[in-house]
Structure formats: structure tokens, C-alpha cells
Design an enzyme around this catalytic site. Structure first.
Site, PDB file in Angstrom:
ATOM      1  N   ASP A 213      -1.495   9.718 -10.631  1.00  0.00           N
ATOM      2  CA  ASP A 213      -1.506   8.659 -11.643  1.00  0.00           C
ATOM      3  C   ASP A 213      -0.083   8.294 -12.080  1.00  0.00           C
ATOM      4  O   ASP A 213       0.253   7.108 -12.221  1.00  0.00           O
ATOM      5  CB  ASP A 213      -2.309   9.110 -12.880  1.00  0.00           C
ATOM      6  CG  ASP A 213      -3.814   9.082 -12.605  1.00  0.00           C
ATOM      7  OD1 ASP A 213      -4.197   8.561 -11.529  1.00  0.00           O
ATOM      8  OD2 ASP A 213      -4.578   9.579 -13.445  1.00  0.00           O
TER       9      ASP A 213
ATOM     10  N   ASP B 266       0.862  -1.175   0.000  1.00  0.00           N
ATOM     11  CA  ASP B 266       0.000   0.000   0.000  1.00  0.00           C
ATOM     12  C   ASP B 266       0.907   1.236   0.000  1.00  0.00           C
ATOM     13  O   ASP B 266       1.888   1.293   0.745  1.00  0.00           O
ATOM     14  CB  ASP B 266      -0.877  -0.018   1.266  1.00  0.00           C
ATOM     15  CG  ASP B 266      -2.010   0.973   1.154  1.00  0.00           C
ATOM     16  OD1 ASP B 266      -2.954   0.683   0.398  1.00  0.00           O
ATOM     17  OD2 ASP B 266      -1.931   2.039   1.797  1.00  0.00           O
TER      18      ASP B 266
ATOM     19  N   ASN C 235      -1.964  12.747  -3.330  1.00  0.00           N
ATOM     20  CA  ASN C 235      -2.929  13.167  -4.356  1.00  0.00           C
ATOM     21  C   ASN C 235      -3.454  14.574  -4.093  1.00  0.00           C
ATOM     22  O   ASN C 235      -3.546  15.387  -5.010  1.00  0.00           O
ATOM     23  CB  ASN C 235      -4.109  12.191  -4.366  1.00  0.00           C
ATOM     24  CG  ASN C 235      -4.093  11.317  -5.608  1.00  0.00           C
ATOM     25  OD1 ASN C 235      -3.325  11.571  -6.530  1.00  0.00           O
ATOM     26  ND2 ASN C 235      -4.925  10.299  -5.626  1.00  0.00           N
TER      27      ASN C 235
ATOM     28  N   GLU D 143      -4.596   2.392  -4.463  1.00  0.00           N
ATOM     29  CA  GLU D 143      -3.142   2.543  -4.351  1.00  0.00           C
ATOM     30  C   GLU D 143      -2.524   1.287  -3.746  1.00  0.00           C
ATOM     31  O   GLU D 143      -1.462   1.309  -3.170  1.00  0.00           O
ATOM     32  CB  GLU D 143      -2.797   3.786  -3.506  1.00  0.00           C
ATOM     33  CG  GLU D 143      -3.116   3.707  -2.028  1.00  0.00           C
ATOM     34  CD  GLU D 143      -4.496   4.267  -1.675  1.00  0.00           C
ATOM     35  OE1 GLU D 143      -5.385   4.263  -2.560  1.00  0.00           O
ATOM     36  OE2 GLU D 143      -4.675   4.680  -0.519  1.00  0.00           O
TER      37      GLU D 143
END
Lengths: 287, 114
Positions: free
Chosen positions: A173, A156, A164, A200
Site C-alpha cells: 500500500d 503497471d 506484495n 497496481e
């Protein structure tokens, strides 16, 4: 009595008798002659008739021969045409059959491509959850048969939501793409599979791999991510992007299941996160 | 002369004596191909010396379609006075195989795969 004697002393009566006989002979000969003439004219007429008949028959035969030759020519050209058509039809049938086969191949290739697309993640180009599940089931069955260990790694991205929020979704991305590539490059064997498991979250399946082997791979992944040096200003633990990793290994049994191994790995990942992130937690489920 | 649907498009360009076939041609049976055959024969009659069939963007052609195409090639051969060129794509699998077979029906056929 005076005898009937000619002046020269010829016996007249015998002469007359001879003349009479000769006359009769002439009459007989004339009759014979007439008969012969009759026979001759009959034969000639017969010959003429036969000749006419032969001539007519000949003409008829010649006409028939010509007609037959004409019919034969027509039949021959018809036969040639049929032969050509037969040849054409054979090639056409062969073309259609081969075309059918090649279409099968074309469809199945497209189906495989579609299958691969359905099993791959659009953003990162590695397997998606669907591809991961299918591969895990397949490898589980193989390892169950060979009684060799199978390992799963779940990763993770630490504080990805903050990343983000700070850098924006496009940067997010790009970050996921880089991690996916690093993960993919860290796996070496043909049966290994890297996947984007969720937002993620990433995962790896390592068949025929012991816990020690899987730990080495997990460390390799961690190292590869560290080498990327993706800045993460908002991370509470590190200036660069880091991963929390759970690694679990088991030798498949009929009591166990792929989902139980996955659940175990997920718990280890949770533990890694709970214990401060940027670390690897592992477990071997077995004797 | 044009036949156009969502899946395919077929038309004739008289200036270059070329019939174009594009898209996915999957009509149901030979009867359904009659309009396509009619278009092709019409084009053949209007192309006195040379006719080109451009299939470069024909992604798919079913078996009824290839048999229609085969029969058209036979018709061109029987006509005897028209040269024909088939232009195809070597990236479309069926074309690499089936178009060569059409050459067997008409050996003088020129085949260009690119």
C-alpha cells in the site's frame, strides 16, 4: 239750570272722563305687564331647559370624547403591536428565505465533496477509475471540438504481486501511495489528471498534448519512480520498483472513441510488459 | 428534558441554563417542531436571568426549524427580562448567515461564533 262746576271752577265731567281713561289705561298696562311677566317666565324657563339640555349634551360629549380617546389609545397600541409583529414576520420570512438559500449551498458543497470522494481512490487519494472515465469523456469532447490531440498514459507496477508477497500488503500500500504521488507530481497542466486505474495500474490523461509531449511526461514519470528507489528484491529485472508504460495519442474524431484510445494504450502497456517491462511503448493514432 | 433520535439530540442543562441542539434537525413542518419549542419555552421559564442556546454541533436545520428558532427568539424578546446568548460554529455554513438574522429580531442577543 245750574252747571256742574267744582268749587274752584274745575270741569268735573271732563275730569271724570280723564279718570276713566286713565283707569282703562292702567288696566291695559296691567295686562301688558302680566303678558310681559308671562313672556319673561316663559323665556326664563325656556332658557333653563336649554341650559340643562346643553349641560347634558356637554357631559355626553365629554364622555364620548373620553371614550374615543380611550379607543384611540387601544387602537394605537394594537396598531403598534401589529406593526411590531409585521416587522418580526418580515425578518422571519427573510431569515427563512436566506436560510433556504444557504442550505442549498451547504447541500451542494456536500454533494460536490461526496462526488469528489466517489471519484477518488481511498488509498492513494488520486482519482479512481470513475473519476478517470468521467474526465476522459469530458476532455475527449473538448478535444473533438478543438481538434487538438489527447494522450493517455497507462502504467503497471512491474512484478507488484511478488513485491506484495515479499514485503507484505502494508508495504504494498505504501508503495502504491508513493507511486501515485510521483505520478501526480509529474503532471503539470490544469487539464491533466492522474488516476489509479486498477490494483497496481495507474493512468494519466493529457489533453492538448501531442505524442512527443506525452512521451516526455512518461519519461518524467519513469524518472520520478526511479528516484523513489523503492527496493524490490523480488523483481526479475531491477533492484528497485519500475513501471511498464503504454502511451497513446490521437486527435479525437467522430469515428473514434475514448474507449478505443484506451484500448490502444492498454495494448501498448501489454507490449511493454511482454517486451521485458521497465519500458515505454507508444503510438500515435492518426494521419 | 431531552429529545433524542438517531439524527439529533436536544436537551436542557439547568445548572448552566443552556439548551443544546446537536445533529441533523430536519422535522417535517412547524407542527413537528412543537415538542422542541415546548422544551425551549420550559427552559426559558426555568432560566430567570440568562439563557444560552448552544448550536455548535447542529450541522443542519431545515427551514421549519429556523422559523421555530426565530419565533422562540421573539418570545424571549417579548418576555423582556431574560438575556440570551447564541453559541454557534463558524465552520457550519448556515449558522454563519442565519444566526446573524436572528440578532435582528432581538438586538440585545449575544452571538458567539467560534
Amino acid at each position: 239750570m245750574a252747571e256742574d262746576i267744582s268749587p274752584k271752577g274745575v270741569d268735573m265731567s271732563s275730569l271724570l272722563a280723564e279718570i276713566t281713561a286713565l283707569k282703562q289705561e292702567i288696566i291695559a298696562l296691567k295686562r301688558d305687564n302680566e303678558d310681559l311677566q308671562m313672556a319673561m317666565s316663559t323665556i326664563a324657563e325656556h332658557g333653563d331647559t336649554i341650559e340643562t339640555q346643553l349641560y347634558e349634551t356637554n357631559i355626553k360629549l365629554q364622555t364620548e370624547v373620553a371614550e374615543r380617546q380611550r379607543a384611540q389609545t387601544v387602537l394605537q397600541s394594537l396598531l403598534d403591536m401589529l406593526y411590531r409583529e409585521k416587522g418580526d414576520l418580515e425578518v422571519i420570512v427573510e431569515t427563512i428565505v436566506e436560510h433556504g438559500d444557504i442550505l442549498d449551498t451547504q447541500w451542494s458543497q456536500q454533494l460536490r465533496k461526496a462526488d469528489m470522494l466517489a471519484a477518488s481512490d481511498g488509498l492513494t487519494q488520486i482519482s479512481n477509475r470513475r473519476g478517470f472515465d468521467a474526465h476522459l469523456d469530458h476532455q475527449w469532447a473538448l478535444m473533438l471540438r478543438s481538434q487538438e490531440p489527447i494522450s493517455i498514459i497507462l502504467c503497471d507496477v512491474d512484478y507488484f504481486k511478488l513485491f506484495n508477497d515479499y514485503y507484505g500488503h502494508l508495504a504494498g500500500d505504501d508503495c502504491l501511495k508513493s507511486i501515485a504521488q510521483a505520478l501526480h507530481a509529474s503532471l503539470a497542466r490544469p487539464g491533466d489528471l492522474a488516476a489509479r486505474y486498477g490494483g497496481e495500474e495507474f493512468a494519466a490523461i493529457l489533453p492538448e498534448t501531442s505524442l512527443n509531449g506525452a512521451l516526455k511526461v512518461a519519461e518524467r514519470i519513469q524518472g520520478a519512480i526511479a528516484q523513489l528507489q523503492i527496493p524490490h528484491e523480488r523483481s526479475l529485472i531491477h533492484p528497485y520498483i519500475t513501471l511498464s508504460i503504454g502511451v497513446a495519442c490521437t486527435v479525437p474524431s467522430y469515428e473514434g472513441s475514448p474507449s478505443s484510445l484506451l484500448e490502444k494504450t492498454d495494448q501498448l502497456l501489454y507490449l511493454a510488459k511482454a517486451k521485458g517491462r521497465n519500458q515505454i511503448r507508444h503510438h500515435f493514432d492518426g494521419e | 428534558m431531552e429529545i433524542k433520535t438517531e439524527d439529533y439530540r436536544i436537551w436542557y442543562e439547568p445548572d448552566i441554563s443552556t439548551i443544546f441542539l446537536q445533529g441533523f434537525l430536519r422535522l417535517d413542518g412547524m407542527e413537528a417542531y412543537k415538542p422542541v419549542m415546548d422544551l425551549a419555552i420550559n427552559a426559558l421559564e426555568r432560566s430567570p436571568l440568562h439563557l444560552t442556546l448552544n448550536l455548535r454541533e447542529l450541522e443542519f436545520l431545515n427551514s421549519s426549524g429556523i422559523s421555530m428558532l426565530s419565533m422562540f427568539v421573539v418570545k424571549v424578546r417579548q418576555k423582556g427580562d431574560v438575556e440570551m446568548t447564541l453559541e454557534g460554529s463558524d465552520k457550519i455554513l448556515w449558522q454563519t448567515k442565519s444566526l446573524k438574522n436572528l440578532q435582528r429580531l432581538m438586538p440585545s442577543l449575544t452571538l458567539i461564533l467560534s
